[in-house]
Write an enzyme that holds these catalytic residues in place. Sequence first.
Site, PDB file in Angstrom:
ATOM      1  N   GLU A  44       0.782  -1.138  -0.176  1.00 12.79           N
ATOM      2  CA  GLU A  44      -0.046   0.037  -0.064  1.00 12.79           C
ATOM      3  C   GLU A  44       1.085   1.288   0.085  1.00 12.79           C
ATOM      4  O   GLU A  44       1.657   1.399   0.663  1.00 12.79           O
ATOM      5  CB  GLU A  44      -0.885  -0.206   1.227  1.00 12.79           C
ATOM      6  CG  GLU A  44      -1.905   1.141   1.437  1.00 12.79           C
ATOM      7  CD  GLU A  44      -2.664   0.882   2.708  1.00 12.79           C
ATOM      8  OE1 GLU A  44      -3.644   1.539   2.770  1.00 12.79           O
ATOM      9  OE2 GLU A  44      -2.210   0.287   3.520  1.00 12.79           O
ATOM     10  N   LYS A 111      -9.322   2.924  -2.094  1.00 15.84           N
ATOM     11  CA  LYS A 111      -9.541   2.376  -0.805  1.00 15.84           C
ATOM     12  C   LYS A 111     -11.134   2.846  -0.174  1.00 15.84           C
ATOM     13  O   LYS A 111     -11.489   3.787  -0.187  1.00 15.84           O
ATOM     14  CB  LYS A 111      -8.529   2.579   0.088  1.00 15.84           C
ATOM     15  CG  LYS A 111      -8.537   1.819   1.742  1.00 15.84           C
ATOM     16  CD  LYS A 111      -7.196   2.101   2.344  1.00 15.84           C
ATOM     17  CE  LYS A 111      -7.240   1.039   3.606  1.00 15.84           C
ATOM     18  NZ  LYS A 111      -5.978   1.367   3.987  1.00 15.84           N
ATOM     19  N   CYS A 171      -5.588  -3.434   2.548  1.00 15.32           N
ATOM     20  CA  CYS A 171      -5.401  -3.398   3.849  1.00 15.32           C
ATOM     21  C   CYS A 171      -6.647  -3.578   4.395  1.00 15.32           C
ATOM     22  O   CYS A 171      -7.261  -4.322   4.831  1.00 15.32           O
ATOM     23  CB  CYS A 171      -4.488  -2.136   4.010  1.00 15.32           C
ATOM     24  SG  CYS A 171      -3.713  -2.554   5.756  1.00 15.32           S
TER      25      CYS A 171
END
Length: 662
Positions: A44, A111, A171
Amino acid sequence: MNLIKVAGAELNQTPLDWYNNYQNILTAIQTAKKDKVSILCLPELCLTGYGCEDAFYAPNTEEQALELLGNLLPETKGIVVSVGLPLRHQNKLYNTVALIANGKILGFVAKKHLAGNGIHYEPRWFTPWEEGEVSSISFSDEVNDKLNSNSFPFGDLLFDVKGVRIGFEICEDAWVANRPGRSLYKKGVDIILNPSASHFAFDKLDVRKRFVLEGSRAFGVGYIYANLLGNESGRAIYDGGVMIALSGKLLAISKRFSFKNCKVTTATLDIDIARLAQIQSHTSNIGVAQIEVIHSSFDIPRTIPEKHSPVEASWEHSQFIKEEEFGRAVALGLFDYMRKSYSKGFVVSLSGGADSSAIVTLIHLMIEMGSEDLGLENFKAKLNYFTALTPCTTTKEVCHQVLTTAYQPTENSGDVTFNAAKFLAEAVGAKFFNVDVNPMFKGYVNAIETSIERKLTWEQDDITLQNIQARVRAPSVWMLANINGALLLSTSNRSEAAVGYATMDGDTSGGLSPIAGIDKNYLRSWLRWMETNGVDNKWNIPALSYVNDQQPTAELRPKDSKQTDEGDLMPYDVLEEIEKLAIRDKKSPKECLEFLKATHPETSSDSIKAWITKFFRLWSRNQWKRERYAPSFHLDDKNLDPKTWCRFPILSGSFAKELAEM
């Protein structure tokens, strides 16, 4: 058989270090291509670094990342690569991943679930992307030309690369109940990539393993988890730990805590196995977000059947007991902090007690582990600015250059602590100086006595006389640090931080406080373990017996007072329990009392009540000290760092009403 060789990379990035970050990414891509990998997942925000803090707001951060992204495109011929970077879109900032196939950007996935708990602060900078939303993004003409397109898909995307469907959980996306993999599964995803920046904490690896295996099983997919590595920006330590799974089976896992800049872990996925699992599940499509599918004509290279191995990966080589996790994490954290700050080693005021001895032991592990992982010459090469290491041919010689220690006695110090300090320094190979600070101590006392026209006495001036002894030690160790161009390490632990049992500008002096995130009770048990066992049953230090045989003491009162830390405070195991209940679990003094009465039936209620009262009063009174501590490493959910984990007002009511109700 529909076989595809895939990989995840762990990278030791640094915020805003464009050259280093780019080189690590380039090395990962080149390594993967050499290994005939077809799909590579990178961590990330790997282009910028994860810990850029408010520098994410700066337009230059995005501009630099886009320039590097354009430079990477020619390097991705013949491979699919995911690369993380921040992007501005419609006056909002998003944490995104670009999927590149054969030199072409297919789109940017944003995200959805931002990490905002604990040390994470993503909602300060980024906006979460709405599930099912799709847009497009374009940049300046110059950037568009470099990226070879005028517009790119942006948002909630699934990529169909000539029949192989690739989706993302970035994540935190995988840590939530309504994880994106559910919607991707409904769309027939084959492979889920998880680019992560998941910091180390004790036992956290087990959680990651569960969501990787469960995600691969429940969604019937190949799952690739990639993570950052090392001390990226100062406080957080990333342990790496790439995992690759297929339909509930772990195919590969990397050994964590590597000292390397880049490490690539590979496995071969049989996509037909994943598709069969999805066919057999027969699940409804009701209530699923509409994810846009982006198509690419790039034919992902397949792997020949002879290279396919169904053997499950060994879990044990990446799973360590807590003692080893602690040693490996802090050793790696110290190494990266030293080299990224261009410090020429460390200076430690070595008292012969547990705290400073633990730090010396951790530096010993740093050198031994780093040299084993990289080889001694490569270990020195990563510290190439530190020319004094060049002629060193053994780890002890390296330690002699890296670590300078100073025992600093006053008239209240004794032979026991002197011998403990001296023998430990000799055992690891550190420089050792005996710097007598008693004349400075006496000088300050005489100066104040002359000014106030009275003698200082232990009956009237106990704290004053103790604190000045701790403070007169700071200037000389700072001098050693300045002479060497080294980093002075503060020796305070978390138990001391909780109750302020430390002298500001004395034993708290330093640029880094490596053990301020760990309690004294654990440190003492860890030192006993390091005396006899050591990490991997090696690198143990028998000389620690001189430290472990003592009762912890500040050695600041006259010797006949028989001063001990636990006598000044309370038993360390009780202190740890109260801290956990009061600070981590937010229990009131009365609730702490009831709990401790149950767990310590052999102890009088009056004693327990006195310890709880002392803890809450000292905790409230000493927040200002915690605000001034040098940066420390994050190790678990009992961190007291007020800047990243445990905020508390400097001025408060000191729990007066709550203590009265106890």
